[in-house]
Design a protein around this motif. Structure first.
Motif, PDB file in Angstrom:
ATOM      1  N   UNK A  10      58.297  69.517   6.925  1.00 51.61           N
ATOM      2  CA  UNK A  10      56.698  68.997   7.483  1.00 51.61           C
ATOM      3  C   UNK A  10      56.224  69.710   8.563  1.00 51.61           C
ATOM      4  N   UNK A  11      54.908  69.948   8.320  1.00 51.56           N
ATOM      5  CA  UNK A  11      54.138  71.073   8.852  1.00 51.56           C
ATOM      6  C   UNK A  11      53.050  69.899   9.818  1.00 51.56           C
ATOM      7  N   UNK A  12      52.784  70.249  11.230  1.00 50.25           N
ATOM      8  CA  UNK A  12      51.978  69.347  11.941  1.00 50.25           C
ATOM      9  C   UNK A  12      50.989  70.231  12.322  1.00 50.25           C
ATOM     10  N   UNK A  13      49.603  69.645  12.345  1.00 46.44           N
ATOM     11  CA  UNK A  13      48.456  70.514  12.608  1.00 46.44           C
ATOM     12  C   UNK A  13      47.487  69.936  13.510  1.00 46.44           C
ATOM     13  N   UNK A  14      46.857  70.516  14.293  1.00 46.18           N
ATOM     14  CA  UNK A  14      46.042  70.163  15.074  1.00 46.18           C
ATOM     15  C   UNK A  14      44.575  70.036  14.339  1.00 46.18           C
ATOM     16  N   UNK A  15      43.774  68.737  14.701  1.00 47.03           N
ATOM     17  CA  UNK A  15      42.523  68.498  13.989  1.00 47.03           C
ATOM     18  C   UNK A  15      41.388  69.389  14.614  1.00 47.03           C
ATOM     19  N   UNK A  16      40.398  69.768  13.637  1.00 52.59           N
ATOM     20  CA  UNK A  16      39.342  70.465  14.242  1.00 52.59           C
ATOM     21  C   UNK A  16      38.062  69.558  13.791  1.00 52.59           C
TER      22      UNK A  16
ATOM     23  N   UNK B 282      38.062  59.798  27.048  1.00 53.46           N
ATOM     24  CA  UNK B 282      37.107  60.360  26.018  1.00 53.46           C
ATOM     25  C   UNK B 282      36.986  61.598  26.419  1.00 53.46           C
ATOM     26  N   UNK B 283      37.241  62.167  27.376  1.00 49.17           N
ATOM     27  CA  UNK B 283      37.403  63.661  27.691  1.00 49.17           C
ATOM     28  C   UNK B 283      38.281  64.317  27.015  1.00 49.17           C
ATOM     29  N   UNK B 284      39.508  63.584  26.864  1.00 48.31           N
ATOM     30  CA  UNK B 284      40.807  63.992  26.526  1.00 48.31           C
ATOM     31  C   UNK B 284      40.683  64.389  24.865  1.00 48.31           C
ATOM     32  N   UNK B 285      40.092  63.266  24.273  1.00 47.29           N
ATOM     33  CA  UNK B 285      39.750  63.314  22.737  1.00 47.29           C
ATOM     34  C   UNK B 285      38.855  64.273  22.396  1.00 47.29           C
ATOM     35  N   UNK B 286      38.081  64.692  23.359  1.00 51.31           N
ATOM     36  CA  UNK B 286      37.016  66.108  22.861  1.00 51.31           C
ATOM     37  C   UNK B 286      37.995  67.237  23.062  1.00 51.31           C
ATOM     38  N   UNK B 287      39.001  67.209  23.762  1.00 51.99           N
ATOM     39  CA  UNK B 287      39.898  68.305  23.797  1.00 51.99           C
ATOM     40  C   UNK B 287      41.080  68.487  22.803  1.00 51.99           C
ATOM     41  N   UNK B 288      41.697  67.340  22.528  1.00 60.41           N
ATOM     42  CA  UNK B 288      42.586  67.254  21.436  1.00 60.41           C
ATOM     43  C   UNK B 288      42.062  66.246  20.463  1.00 60.41           C
ATOM     44  N   UNK B 289      41.466  66.652  19.364  1.00 62.79           N
ATOM     45  CA  UNK B 289      40.789  65.567  18.286  1.00 62.79           C
ATOM     46  C   UNK B 289      41.984  64.718  17.730  1.00 62.79           C
ATOM     47  N   UNK B 290      43.298  65.313  17.769  1.00 57.57           N
ATOM     48  CA  UNK B 290      44.284  64.323  16.937  1.00 57.57           C
ATOM     49  C   UNK B 290      45.161  65.451  16.065  1.00 57.57           C
ATOM     50  N   UNK B 291      46.003  64.907  15.536  1.00 59.59           N
ATOM     51  CA  UNK B 291      46.948  65.586  14.589  1.00 59.59           C
ATOM     52  C   UNK B 291      46.994  65.118  13.259  1.00 59.59           C
ATOM     53  N   UNK B 292      47.500  65.845  12.152  1.00 62.41           N
ATOM     54  CA  UNK B 292      47.890  65.613  10.928  1.00 62.41           C
ATOM     55  C   UNK B 292      49.274  66.049  10.604  1.00 62.41           C
TER      56      UNK B 292
ATOM     57  N   UNK C 290      46.304  61.072  13.201  1.00 60.06           N
ATOM     58  CA  UNK C 290      46.216  60.250  14.321  1.00 60.06           C
ATOM     59  C   UNK C 290      45.621  60.724  15.550  1.00 60.06           C
ATOM     60  N   UNK C 291      45.023  60.116  16.183  1.00 63.61           N
ATOM     61  CA  UNK C 291      44.341  60.532  17.808  1.00 63.61           C
ATOM     62  C   UNK C 291      45.539  60.101  18.918  1.00 63.61           C
ATOM     63  N   UNK C 292      45.006  60.442  20.104  1.00 63.81           N
ATOM     64  CA  UNK C 292      46.010  60.103  21.007  1.00 63.81           C
ATOM     65  C   UNK C 292      45.264  59.639  22.177  1.00 63.81           C
ATOM     66  N   UNK C 293      45.847  58.572  22.909  1.00 66.47           N
ATOM     67  CA  UNK C 293      45.220  57.833  24.067  1.00 66.47           C
ATOM     68  C   UNK C 293      45.848  58.370  25.358  1.00 66.47           C
TER      69      UNK C 293
END
Length: 442
Positions: free
Chosen positions: A136-142, A216-226, A93-96
């Motif tokens: 359950x392991x939560x990871x930041x997307x690259x 848009x700037x935030x989504x560049x900073x945090x691409x999402x999680x899995x 998921x991404x975040x808004x």
């Protein structure tokens, strides 16, 4: 019978787009409103309908991937089914952000904690053994989310191997969740709740103010999680649950200054799920490798697991008997006795599809009518109405002697959206799987 099938199946020379166009036109022009055209509807001459059964060959094949981004729920977890093997689901998921320029990094602010909550879909939206504890392991997307909106069940995105949070325990779908609100707490619907790491919390809290200047700037900073289940359930253990990511409760909350919070929302954000068949039992893989051979036991597994090909080996002979009206054609399928005890219940419904020129499953005309149901009946059997499909084969045979003699039986991935499986008793000699046809010669 087998030789006739091989000869007829090689005559499928009509382009797929022509077949599909004719199929939709033909089904839209039909006037009858029920399963059965009565004899006196055929004209002034009374004709008694005939009943026949077609010879069937059935075998298990690989299921197709499918688009998961547009599905309202996403699945999470891992399970080890003793009859099917190990499967898993990982939601991305991404975040808004809607509140711009929050100035979280102001020196006067003090970070408290960062918490992820995701709403469970319902108390019944799961499959497998929920009493099993999972990690359950939560990871930041690259990786960035790809452009477009057609992310499929076989899609993956790269992620940082260092988790930003972990959850160890069972999935509690029944008890309400307490969330911090100002100086107190509020009770909300059941959620998966995970306190995220201090390192990730600091990254969000201490980011430059420009990070939160636009979505848009935030989504560049945090691409999402899995979210990933890193458990290794033993046979009969593990389960998969449905999560509603597009929900007001599904978000990351940044708590600071004792009573303040800032929210990163999954609602209205892009998300999808990767469904993995990690291992399958030899009984399934042997059929998938062998191809067109008849088996008395077949296997269905939703979410890219397995589907069943049903060949009508004498359909060419049946169509060649002369022009006819197909009043009703029904494929009956029954489960293997004793194969669906808890926690592996039978699916609520099955679908009958047809292969396209690439072997992928596509709709048959019956699915566009109100007559197709496919639900499990009181006898734990499934009756799939394929009347329009067979009538179309008769019509195309009359025109140019081409026809399709294979159906694909699947567990639908929607309605309901849940993992499921079924072992089919496909012993044709005992009529546990059969295709009956009621028709009249013209």
């Amino acid at each position: 019978m087998r030789a006739a099938f091989q000869m007829n199946s090689n005559r499928l020379k009509v382009p797929l787009i022509v077949l599909l166009g004719a199929l939709v036109l033909w089904s839209s022009c039909k006037k009858k409103e029920d399963n059965l055209v009565l004899p006196d509807q055929l004209g002034t001459v009374k004709v008694e309908p005939d009943t026949d059964t077609l010879s069937l060959i059935s075998y298990t094949i690989n299921e197709d991937s499918f688009i998961t981004e547009s599905m309202p729920y996403k699945l999470l977890g891992k399970m080890n089914d003793p009859e099917f093997g190990i499967s898993a689901s990982e939601p991305y998921s991404q975040f808004t952000i809607t509140d711009l320029n929050p100035s979280l990094n102001d020196p006067s602010n003090k970070l408290d904690s960062v918490v992820l909550t995701i709403r469970y879909t319902s108390t019944s939206a799961f499959y497998g053994n929920l009493n099993t504890s999972q990690s359950i392991s939560i990871h930041e997307l690259t990786d960035d989310f790809p452009a477009g909106d057609n992310l499929a069940s076989n899609q993956t995105l790269a992620f940082d191997p260092t988790p930003i949070g972990t959850y160890n325990g069972t999935f509690n779908l029944s008890d309400s969740t307490l969330l911090r609100e100002g100086n107190g707490t509020v009770k909300v619907a059941p959620c998966l709740t995970v306190k995220l790491s201090s390192a990730f919390a600091s990254k969000l809290f201490n980011a430059p103010s420009s990070t939160y200047a636009s979505d848009a700037t935030f989504k560049q900073f945090l691409k999402g999680i899995v979210l990933r289940s890193v458990s290794n359930p033993s046979s009969g253990e593990g389960g998969i649950v449905a999560l509603t990511l597009d929900d007001e409760l599904s978000k990351i909350r940044i708590y600071y200054n004792d009573s303040l919070s800032y929210e990163l929302n999954m609602k209205s954000s892009r998300s999808f799920a990767n469904y993995q068949i990690i291992t399958q039992t030899p009984a399934i893989t042997a059929q998938q490798a062998a191809g067109s051979m008849d088996y008395s036991t077949n296997y269905l597994q939703s979410l890219t697991g397995a589907k069943v090909a049903v060949e009508m080996s004498n359909l060419g002979s049946f169509l060649g008997l002369g022009d006819k009206v197909i009043h009703k054609a029904e494929l009956t399928i029954k489960p293997m006795s004793g194969s669906f005890n808890a926690p592996y219940e039978l699916p609520q419904r099955l679908l009958a599809l047809q292969p396209d020129s690439f072997g992928n499953s596509i709709a048959i005309p019956d699915l566009f009518t109100s007559r197709f149901d496919g639900s499990k009946n009181n006898d734990d059997a499934y009756v799939l109405n394929v009347t329009e499909f067979l009538q179309f084969q008769q019509n195309t045979f009359n025109t140019n002697e081409t026809f399709r003699d294979v159906l694909h039986v699947i567990i639908p991935n929607q309605s309901p959206i849940a993992p499921s499986r079924m072992i089919i008793d496909s012993d044709k000699s005992n009529f546990n799987m059969f295709l009956s046809v009621v028709y009249s010669e013209l």
